[in-house]
Motif scaffolding. Structure first.
Motif, short mmCIF file in Angstrom:
data_model
loop_
_atom_site.label_atom_id
_atom_site.label_comp_id
_atom_site.label_asym_id
_atom_site.label_seq_id
_atom_site.Cartn_x
_atom_site.Cartn_y
_atom_site.Cartn_z
N UNK A 112 0.84 -1.20 0.00
CA UNK A 112 0.00 0.00 0.00
C UNK A 112 0.88 1.26 0.00
N UNK A 113 1.90 1.27 0.83
CA UNK A 113 2.81 2.41 0.88
C UNK A 113 3.53 2.56 -0.45
N UNK A 114 3.98 1.43 -1.02
CA UNK A 114 4.67 1.46 -2.30
C UNK A 114 3.76 2.02 -3.38
N UNK A 115 2.50 1.62 -3.39
CA UNK A 115 1.55 2.10 -4.39
C UNK A 115 1.29 3.59 -4.26
N UNK A 116 1.16 4.04 -3.02
CA UNK A 116 0.92 5.48 -2.80
C UNK A 116 2.13 6.30 -3.23
N UNK A 117 3.33 5.87 -2.82
CA UNK A 117 4.54 6.64 -3.15
C UNK A 117 4.76 6.66 -4.66
N UNK A 118 4.70 5.49 -5.29
CA UNK A 118 4.94 5.43 -6.74
C UNK A 118 3.81 6.12 -7.49
N UNK A 119 2.57 5.90 -7.10
CA UNK A 119 1.43 6.51 -7.78
C UNK A 119 1.44 8.04 -7.70
N UNK A 120 1.70 8.57 -6.52
CA UNK A 120 1.73 10.04 -6.40
C UNK A 120 2.93 10.63 -7.14
N UNK A 121 4.02 9.90 -7.19
CA UNK A 121 5.19 10.39 -7.94
C UNK A 121 4.88 10.46 -9.42
N UNK A 122 4.28 9.40 -9.96
CA UNK A 122 3.94 9.39 -11.38
C UNK A 122 2.93 10.48 -11.70
N UNK A 123 1.91 10.63 -10.84
CA UNK A 123 0.89 11.67 -11.08
C UNK A 123 1.52 13.06 -11.04
N UNK A 124 2.41 13.32 -10.08
CA UNK A 124 3.01 14.66 -9.99
C UNK A 124 3.94 14.95 -11.17
N UNK A 125 4.68 13.93 -11.65
CA UNK A 125 5.57 14.15 -12.80
C UNK A 125 4.75 14.43 -14.05
N UNK A 126 3.69 13.66 -14.27
CA UNK A 126 2.83 13.88 -15.44
C UNK A 126 2.16 15.25 -15.35
N UNK A 127 1.68 15.60 -14.16
CA UNK A 127 1.04 16.91 -13.99
C UNK A 127 2.02 18.05 -14.26
N UNK A 128 3.28 17.89 -13.84
CA UNK A 128 4.29 18.94 -14.09
C UNK A 128 4.54 19.09 -15.58
N UNK A 129 4.64 18.00 -16.31
CA UNK A 129 4.85 18.09 -17.76
C UNK A 129 3.66 18.74 -18.45
N UNK A 130 2.44 18.35 -18.05
CA UNK A 130 1.26 18.94 -18.66
C UNK A 130 1.16 20.43 -18.34
N UNK A 131 1.48 20.81 -17.10
CA UNK A 131 1.44 22.23 -16.73
C UNK A 131 2.46 23.03 -17.54
N UNK A 132 3.65 22.46 -17.73
CA UNK A 132 4.68 23.15 -18.50
C UNK A 132 4.25 23.35 -19.95
#
Length: 136
Positions: A112-132
């Motif tokens: 569960x911790x692994x899923x949250x950490x990896x999932x939020x990391x992927x979401x934040x990286x994708x969001x940063x690219x889209x925002x840019x």
């Protein structure tokens, strides 16, 4: 008694009102314009009449100022590129460390911790690219 009035004694008729004569005005407009970073050639010649080497001094000052502006803009551009590169390296380091943390958490038995950490990391990286992309 009849009174005989001769023309000579008759009072003179009032003078006819004179019509005002139209007045004309002549207006001359001279317009001269010059666009550019330096004064017009005529202005430079006028400066030369006052100070013999004025045009050369004006050109020299303009060249020095132009070189300074280009150097300043180049320095600002290089600084902006360096700042962007530092930000990108920091983002890569953060994303890789978050992924490593997620992998370690998965091997230690915390999916569960692994899923949250990896999932939020992927979401934040994708969001940063889209925002840019949307920003530019």
């Amino acid at each position: 008694m009849s009174r005989n009035v001769s023309r000579r004694n008759r009072p003179a008729a009032p003078p006819a009102p004179q019509q005002p004569q139209p007045t004309t005005h002549r207006v001359e407009v001279h317009h001269q314009s010059w666009e550019g970073p330096l004064p017009s050639p005529a202005t430079l010649e006028a400066f030369r009449d006052i100070v013999p080497d004025a045009p050369e001094r004006i050109f020299r000052q303009w060249e020095v100022e132009s070189a300074h502006r280009r150097d300043y803009e180049m320095m600002a551009l290089k600084g902006s590129i360096a700042r962007d590169q530092r930000g990108q390296l920091a983002a890569i380091a953060f994303a890789l460390s978050a992924l490593a943390t997620g992998i370690i958490a998965l091997f230690l038995g915390y999916p569960a911790v692994a899923g949250v950490v990896v999932g939020t990391t992927i979401v934040s990286v994708v969001a940063a690219f889209l925002y840019q992309r949307r920003k530019s």
